[in-house]
Design an enzyme around this catalytic site. Structure first.
Site, PDB file in Angstrom:
ATOM      1  N   SER A 103      -1.921  -1.179 -10.858  1.00  0.00           N
ATOM      2  CA  SER A 103      -2.298  -2.757  -9.596  1.00  0.00           C
ATOM      3  C   SER A 103      -2.974  -1.200  -9.146  1.00  0.00           C
ATOM      4  O   SER A 103      -2.514  -0.031  -8.630  1.00  0.00           O
ATOM      5  CB  SER A 103      -1.577  -2.789  -9.974  1.00  0.00           C
ATOM      6  OG  SER A 103      -1.938  -3.383  -7.965  1.00  0.00           O
ATOM      7  N   GLU A 105      -2.900  -1.443  -5.826  1.00  0.00           N
ATOM      8  CA  GLU A 105      -1.668  -1.206  -4.862  1.00  0.00           C
ATOM      9  C   GLU A 105      -1.228  -0.283  -4.702  1.00  0.00           C
ATOM     10  O   GLU A 105      -0.613   0.135  -3.260  1.00  0.00           O
ATOM     11  CB  GLU A 105      -0.607  -2.484  -4.488  1.00  0.00           C
ATOM     12  CG  GLU A 105      -1.313  -3.801  -4.254  1.00  0.00           C
ATOM     13  CD  GLU A 105      -1.650  -3.694  -3.198  1.00  0.00           C
ATOM     14  OE1 GLU A 105      -0.791  -3.288  -1.785  1.00  0.00           O
ATOM     15  OE2 GLU A 105      -2.954  -4.202  -2.344  1.00  0.00           O
ATOM     16  N   TYR A 126       6.256  -3.677  -3.534  1.00  0.00           N
ATOM     17  CA  TYR A 126       5.568  -3.869  -4.991  1.00  0.00           C
ATOM     18  C   TYR A 126       4.592  -2.798  -5.234  1.00  0.00           C
ATOM     19  O   TYR A 126       5.111  -2.236  -6.170  1.00  0.00           O
ATOM     20  CB  TYR A 126       4.149  -4.597  -4.800  1.00  0.00           C
ATOM     21  CG  TYR A 126       4.153  -4.970  -5.656  1.00  0.00           C
ATOM     22  CD1 TYR A 126       4.755  -6.016  -6.865  1.00  0.00           C
ATOM     23  CD2 TYR A 126       2.567  -4.888  -5.266  1.00  0.00           C
ATOM     24  CE1 TYR A 126       3.287  -5.987  -7.612  1.00  0.00           C
ATOM     25  CE2 TYR A 126       2.039  -5.393  -6.835  1.00  0.00           C
ATOM     26  CZ  TYR A 126       2.081  -5.705  -7.618  1.00  0.00           C
ATOM     27  OH  TYR A 126       0.623  -6.014  -8.934  1.00  0.00           O
TER      28      TYR A 126
HETATM   29  O1  F7E Z   1      -3.774 -10.253  -0.252  1.00  0.00           O
HETATM   30  C1  F7E Z   1      -4.386 -10.044   3.307  1.00  0.00           C
HETATM   31  C2  F7E Z   1      -3.666  -9.737   3.001  1.00  0.00           C
HETATM   32  O2  F7E Z   1      -2.147 -10.652  -1.168  1.00  0.00           O
HETATM   33  C3  F7E Z   1      -4.802  -9.743   0.124  1.00  0.00           C
HETATM   34  C4  F7E Z   1      -2.197  -8.914  -5.541  1.00  0.00           C
HETATM   35  O3  F7E Z   1      -1.956  -9.709  -7.382  1.00  0.00           O
HETATM   36  O4  F7E Z   1      -3.261  -7.399  -5.737  1.00  0.00           O
HETATM   37  C5  F7E Z   1      -2.942  -8.674  -5.253  1.00  0.00           C
HETATM   38  O5  F7E Z   1      -2.501  -8.071  -3.809  1.00  0.00           O
HETATM   39  C6  F7E Z   1      -5.373  -9.432   1.786  1.00  0.00           C
HETATM   40  C7  F7E Z   1      -4.183  -8.402   2.439  1.00  0.00           C
HETATM   41  O6  F7E Z   1      -3.127  -9.753  -2.472  1.00  0.00           O
HETATM   42  C8  F7E Z   1      -3.315 -13.274   4.501  1.00  0.00           C
HETATM   43  O7  F7E Z   1      -3.396  -8.083   4.461  1.00  0.00           O
HETATM   44  C9  F7E Z   1      -4.413 -11.944   5.328  1.00  0.00           C
HETATM   45  O8  F7E Z   1      -4.402  -7.284   2.804  1.00  0.00           O
HETATM   46  O9  F7E Z   1      -4.595 -11.982  -1.853  1.00  0.00           O
HETATM   47  P1  F7E Z   1      -3.678 -11.438  -1.391  1.00  0.00           P
HETATM   48  P2  F7E Z   1      -3.082  -8.226  -2.647  1.00  0.00           P
HETATM   49  O10 F7E Z   1      -1.871  -7.936  -1.115  1.00  0.00           O
HETATM   50  O11 F7E Z   1      -4.421  -7.491  -2.603  1.00  0.00           O
HETATM   51  C10 F7E Z   1      -3.041  -6.536  -6.221  1.00  0.00           C
HETATM   52  C11 F7E Z   1      -4.361  -6.011  -6.844  1.00  0.00           C
HETATM   53  C12 F7E Z   1      -2.283  -6.617  -6.517  1.00  0.00           C
HETATM   54  O12 F7E Z   1      -1.691  -5.941  -7.887  1.00  0.00           O
HETATM   55  C13 F7E Z   1      -1.367  -7.913  -6.323  1.00  0.00           C
HETATM   56  O13 F7E Z   1      -0.249  -8.732  -7.973  1.00  0.00           O
HETATM   57  O14 F7E Z   1      -5.723 -10.322   2.577  1.00  0.00           O
HETATM   58  N1  F7E Z   1      -4.070 -11.650   3.696  1.00  0.00           N
HETATM   59  N2  F7E Z   1      -3.608 -13.501   5.734  1.00  0.00           N
HETATM   60  C14 F7E Z   1      -3.141 -12.351   3.654  1.00  0.00           C
HETATM   61  N3  F7E Z   1      -3.123 -12.273   1.912  1.00  0.00           N
HETATM   62  C15 F7E Z   1      -1.968 -13.259   1.489  1.00  0.00           C
HETATM   63  N4  F7E Z   1      -1.491 -13.592   0.871  1.00  0.00           N
HETATM   64  N5  F7E Z   1      -2.098 -14.463   2.443  1.00  0.00           N
HETATM   65  C16 F7E Z   1      -2.816 -14.820   3.460  1.00  0.00           C
HETATM   66  O15 F7E Z   1      -2.418 -15.749   4.885  1.00  0.00           O
END
Ligand code: F7E
Length: 309
Positions: A103, A105, A126
Site C-alpha cells: 500500500s 500508506e 496499518y
Molecule cells: O482516507 C481523510 C483521511 O480512509 C483518505 C485504504 O484503502 O488507501 C486507503 O487508506 C483521507 C485520509 O483512505 C474522513 O484522514 C477526512 O487522509 O479513504 P481513507 P486511506 O487512509 O488513504 C490506502 C492506499 C490503503 O491501503 C488503505 O487500506 O481522507 N478523511 N475525513 C477521512 N477519511 C475517512 N475514512 N473518513 C472521514 O470522514
C-alpha cells in the site's frame, strides 16, 4: 476461480453479487471457501485442495483510522496474516505465484512523488503492518525463490468501495442529501492529498504483474493529486448543491498521525507492461456519485432485491 471469505452471521457477499454463483449452478466457475488468516492449518488444507496457479493476498484490516483503535489486531491480520499465508503456501507445497497487496500508506510521511525507490515512513499501525508484509514477500522471493510480487497500490476506488472510506462516504452522502434522506456530511481532515484511481484498472495491473517473466515490485497510481476537499466539492457540484451548506467537521474522523500527501509515479509499470491509469479526478468522482444516485434510487423505489444465500 476460488475466493476466500470470512464467516459472518449475516450475508457478506453483496459486493460480488454480480459474479456470485449458487452452489447448484452446473457450469460453476467461482467457488467461495470460508477461511481466515489466523487459521493456518485451514489455509494449508485449502491451498492443497485448490492447487491455485496464482494467489492474490488482498485480506487485511484495511482501515487506517481503525488501525489506531485496534493496533494489535491489525498487526495480527495485516502483518502476521501474510506470514501465515506464505508459510501455508510452503507447507502445502503449491508452486503458485503470489501477489502481496502492498500500500501507498507505507510511504506515509515521505514527501511525493513516491515510487518503488521511495523510503518507507508509515504513519499508522496499518502502514507499519503493511511494511512488515512487504518485506516478508521480498524475503520469500529471495530466501525460497518464490514468485512473490508487491503491488504498491495508491488509493483505488469504485462504486464497490466500502462505505467508511472517504470517497464512498462522500459520494453516498451526496446522493442521500440530494434525495432528502440525509442532512449533513461529517468529515475529518479536508486537506489530505490523495492519488485516487479507478479500482478495475488496478486489478488488471495486479494480474499483469503476475504474468511477467520475473517477480518484481510495482507502484500503481494515477499521478494526479486531489484533496479531500476538492473531491467533496466535485461531488456536491455534480448534483448542483452548495457543499458549505451540508459539510461539517468532526474531529472523530481525524487520525493521531496523518499522511499528508500521496502522489504516485507509476512509470515502472508503464515501462514494463504498459499499464497507465485512465480514470481519475473529477471523472472518478462523477462516476461514483452517479452510481450512488442509481443505487439509492433503486433502494427507495423498492427495485433492489436482497439476494439471500
Ligand atoms: O482516507 C481523510 C483521511 O480512509 C483518505 C485504504 O484503502 O488507501 C486507503 O487508506 C483521507 C485520509 O483512505 C474522513 O484522514 C477526512 O487522509 O479513504 P481513507 P486511506 O487512509 O488513504 C490506502 C492506499 C490503503 O491501503 C488503505 O487500506 O481522507 N478523511 N475525513 C477521512 N477519511 C475517512 N475514512 N473518513 C472521514 O470522514
Amino acid at each position: 476461480m476460488h475466493g476466500a471469505i470470512r464467516r459472518s452471521s449475516s450475508f457478506n457477499t453483496d459486493r460480488i453479487d454480480g459474479i456470485y454463483q449458487d452452489p447448484q449452478t452446473s457450469d460453476r466457475s467461482l467457488f467461495l471457501h470460508h477461511t481466515d488468516l489466523v487459521d493456518g492449518v485451514g489455509l494449508v488444507n485449502l491451498l492443497r485442495d485448490v492447487q491455485p496457479d496464482e494467489v492474490y493476498h488482498l485480506a487485511a484490516q484495511s482501515h487506517v483510522r481503525v488501525s489506531f483503535e485496534m493496533p494489535h489486531y491489525t498487526g495480527l491480520t495485516t502483518g502476521l496474516g501474510t506470514a501465515q499465508l506464505l508459510e501455508a503456501i510452503r507447507a502445502a507445497d503449491v508452486p503458485c505465484r503470489f501477489y502481496q497487496a502492498s500500500s501507498s500508506e507505507m510511504f506515509g510521511a515521505t514527501p511525493p512523488p513516491q515510487n518503488e525507490h521511495t523510503p518507507f515512513h508509515p504513519r499508522s499501525p496499518y502502514g507499519a503492518a503493511k511494511v512488515y508484509a512487504y518485506w516478508l514477500a521480498v524475503n520469500y522471493r529471495e530466501a525460497y525463490g518464490m514468485f512473490a510480487v508487491n503491488g504498491i497500490l495508491f488509493n483505488h476506488e469504485s462504486p464497490r468501495r466500502g462505505e467508511t472510506f472517504v470517497t464512498r462516504k462522500i459520494t453516498r452522502a451526496v446522493a442521500r442529501i440530494a434525495a432528502g434522506v440525509q442532512d449533513r456530511l461529517y468529515l475529518g481532515n479536508l486537506d489530505a492529498v490523495r492519488d485516487w484511481g479507478y479500482a478495475p484498472e488496478y486489478v488488471e495491473g495486479m494480474w499483469r504483474m503476475l504474468q511477467q517473466d520475473q517477480p518484481d515490485d510495482y507502484v500503481l497510481a494515477t499521478g494526479v493529486p486531489m484533496t479531500v476537499r476538492a473531491f467533496a466539492a466535485a461531488a456536491f457540484e455534480r448534483v448542483g448543491l452548495e457543499m458549505e451548506k451540508y459539510l461539517a467537521h468532526d474531529a472523530r474522523y481525524e487520525r493521531p498521525a496523518e499522511v499528508d500527501a500521496l502522489i504516485g509515479d507509476a512509470g515502472k509499470a508503464l515501462g514494463t507492461f504498459g499499464w497507465a491509469a485512465q480514470v481519475h479526478g473529477v471523472d472518478l468522482v462523477h462516476l461514483m456519485v452517479e452510481a450512488d444516485i442509481k443505487a439509492l434510487d433503486d433502494q427507495l423505489s423498492g427495485r433492489t432485491i436482497r439476494i439471500d444465500r
